[in-house]
Design a protein around this motif. Structure first.
Motif, PDB file in Angstrom:
ATOM      1  N   ASN A 157      69.712  49.930  40.946  1.00 18.67           N
ATOM      2  CA  ASN A 157      68.662  49.192  40.254  1.00 18.67           C
ATOM      3  C   ASN A 157      67.601  48.674  41.236  1.00 18.67           C
ATOM      4  O   ASN A 157      67.924  48.246  42.348  1.00 18.67           O
ATOM      5  N   GLU A 216      71.824  44.442  31.860  1.00 17.62           N
ATOM      6  CA  GLU A 216      72.365  45.782  31.643  1.00 17.62           C
ATOM      7  C   GLU A 216      73.591  45.732  30.744  1.00 17.62           C
ATOM      8  O   GLU A 216      74.669  45.367  31.180  1.00 17.62           O
ATOM      9  N   LYS A 222      58.002  46.920  35.909  1.00 11.43           N
ATOM     10  CA  LYS A 222      59.025  46.934  34.860  1.00 11.43           C
ATOM     11  C   LYS A 222      59.589  48.346  34.725  1.00 11.43           C
ATOM     12  O   LYS A 222      58.827  49.323  34.714  1.00 11.43           O
ATOM     13  N   ARG A 233      69.287  49.489  30.632  1.00 14.36           N
ATOM     14  CA  ARG A 233      68.982  48.443  31.616  1.00 14.36           C
ATOM     15  C   ARG A 233      67.481  48.163  31.616  1.00 14.36           C
ATOM     16  O   ARG A 233      66.657  49.078  31.638  1.00 14.36           O
ATOM     17  N   TYR A 234      67.157  46.870  31.591  1.00 17.09           N
ATOM     18  CA  TYR A 234      65.761  46.450  31.717  1.00 17.09           C
ATOM     19  C   TYR A 234      65.605  45.697  33.028  1.00 17.09           C
ATOM     20  O   TYR A 234      66.322  44.725  33.290  1.00 17.09           O
ATOM     21  N   ASN A 235      64.661  46.150  33.872  1.00 17.13           N
ATOM     22  CA  ASN A 235      64.391  45.539  35.174  1.00 17.13           C
ATOM     23  C   ASN A 235      62.966  45.004  35.207  1.00 17.13           C
ATOM     24  O   ASN A 235      62.034  45.683  34.739  1.00 17.13           O
ATOM     25  N   THR A 261      62.579  50.433  32.348  1.00 16.47           N
ATOM     26  CA  THR A 261      63.621  50.488  31.318  1.00 16.47           C
ATOM     27  C   THR A 261      64.347  51.820  31.447  1.00 16.47           C
ATOM     28  O   THR A 261      63.712  52.871  31.487  1.00 16.47           O
ATOM     29  N   TYR A 266      67.289  41.456  35.975  1.00 12.75           N
ATOM     30  CA  TYR A 266      67.597  42.588  35.093  1.00 12.75           C
ATOM     31  C   TYR A 266      68.797  42.231  34.224  1.00 12.75           C
ATOM     32  O   TYR A 266      69.588  41.335  34.536  1.00 12.75           O
TER      33      TYR A 266
END
Length: 385
Positions: free
Chosen positions: A172, A314, A345, A328-330, A347, A312
């Motif tokens: 990530n 997940e 960003k 996962r959103y970062n 995703t 993030y």
């Protein structure tokens, strides 16, 4: 006359029977002697067999002891990246070998040697790195110390980054660009098991040395003739007392990220704060992490890099022993101190397929937004042993 004949006949019969008995006794003695010899031979062979078994057991025990004292392991991963903002590429990203040795039940050695991107030369992107090389000693059941080169106790990926252990082809970006994983330093560390499920880590190590852009990741010295004017002090608390739950927080302080480099202006004291949570409910897992740097100094403030932060979340679901899916959103910003919107960003959604518990095939789709603008997919294979 008759009596004489009868007596003679009886005497003859008795003599005959006596002779026959004598012959049978001699034969019986012979059989007994033969059986005794057989028993002696069997006893001798049994003794020889027992000696061989004992010798074999001793050799096996010695061999097993020798094998258990020194261990060899490793991991690796091959990636195929196809993103819209760059040419597609295939890369054997990492090849890592682990060597360990147990001097005694209390004293151990650990090491990792890594080759990145296959070829290391002046004209290639590859590197050969020593990521770990330290001695660990148990002072008691509750106190363990280490000295040497080791991974900084922070985040989720930094200490556990073997490919079968995480989702997604690439690690990530939040932990990569903010923490920055993989991050190792040289120094001393203690681990204290204060109570069941509660542990503390403390470390005094070499620190970062940033360049003129004050980007944290570029400040890793990798303990290669590293400047040590300003050491780093790290502390972590981790709680795992509830089954399926992990809570942890890390703080690090370094008095000067520039290591006394006058060209970068005044001293730049820096504090890293990181916290994460992992919760497993059956086959469902959710991970969340937040990390932030606060950096003093006019130079860092002018670049907007006096604050660098990211987070993030997940969620993942293990369908069975072979398949697992994740999303996962970062979101992170290495220039969070300025007034412009410089957030990045990403995703990701994807699947892991474990053909063996230590061998995994991966695929994911990635969408980049914010100051980024790209999408595409990644494929990978990874292993550990």
């Amino acid at each position: 006359m008759k009596k004489t004949l009868i007596a003679s006949a009886l005497l003859g019969l008795f003599a005959s029977q006596t002779a026959m008995a004598s012959d049978e006794t001699a034969e019986l003695r012979k059989v007994i002697e033969q059986q005794q010899q057989v028993l002696k031979d069997l006893e001798k062979r049994l003794e020889e067999t027992e000696k061989r078994v004992e010798q074999t057991a001793d050799a096996a025990e010695a061999n097993a002891s020798a094998k258990s004292a020194t261990t060899i392991g490793g991991y690796g991963e091959l990636h195929y990246n196809n993103m819209s903002n760059k040419d597609a590429q295939i890369d054997f990203h990492r090849f890592v070998l682990f060597f360990g040795h147990e001097f005694s039940s209390k004293t151990r050695f650990f090491s990792e040697v890594e080759v990145e991107h296959v070829i290391a030369s002046h004209d290639d992107k590859g590197e050969v790195e020593l990521e770990q090389a330290y001695i660990e000693h148990d002072f008691s059941d509750a106190l363990t110390g280490k000295a040497g080169l080791f991974l900084v106790p922070v985040g989720l990926i930094n200490e556990t980054h073997e490919p079968p252990a995480f989702y997604g082809v690439e690690r990530n970006p939040v932990e990569k660009d903010i923490i920055p994983a993989t991050w190792w330093e040289g120094g001393l560390a203690l681990n204290i098991k204060a109570a069941p499920g509660l542990a503390f880590d403390a470390a005094v190590t070499s620190g970062l040395k940033v360049e003129e852009n004050f980007k944290v990741r570029n400040g890793r010295q990798k303990v290669s003739e590293a400047s040590a004017e300003a050491l780093a002090y790290t502390g972590r608390v981790k709680y795992t007392g509830v089954p399926g739950l992990e809570l942890a927080a890390t703080a690090q302080y370094q008095s000067d990220l520039t290591q006394g480099d006058a060209s970068l202006g005044e001293e730049a004291a820096a504090t890293l704060l990181e916290a994460h949570a992992v919760y497993n409910i059956g086959d469902f897992t959710v991970k969340a992490l937040y990390a932030q740097w606060d950096i003093d100094g006019a130079e860092a403030e002018m670049l907007g890099r006096d604050s660098q932060k990211g987070w993030y979340v997940e969620p993942s679901y293990r369908i069975n022993e072979q398949f697992g899916v994740f999303a996962r959103y970062n979101e992170w910003d290495n220039e969070a101190g300025d007034n412009t919107d410089s957030k990045k960003k990403v995703t990701s959604v994807g699947v892991n397929y474990w053909i063996h518990e230590n061998v995994v095939l991966k695929a994911d789709y990635e969408n980049q937004s914010g100051v980024l603008d790209a999408d595409g997919f990644n494929l990978g294979v990874g292993y550990q042993f």
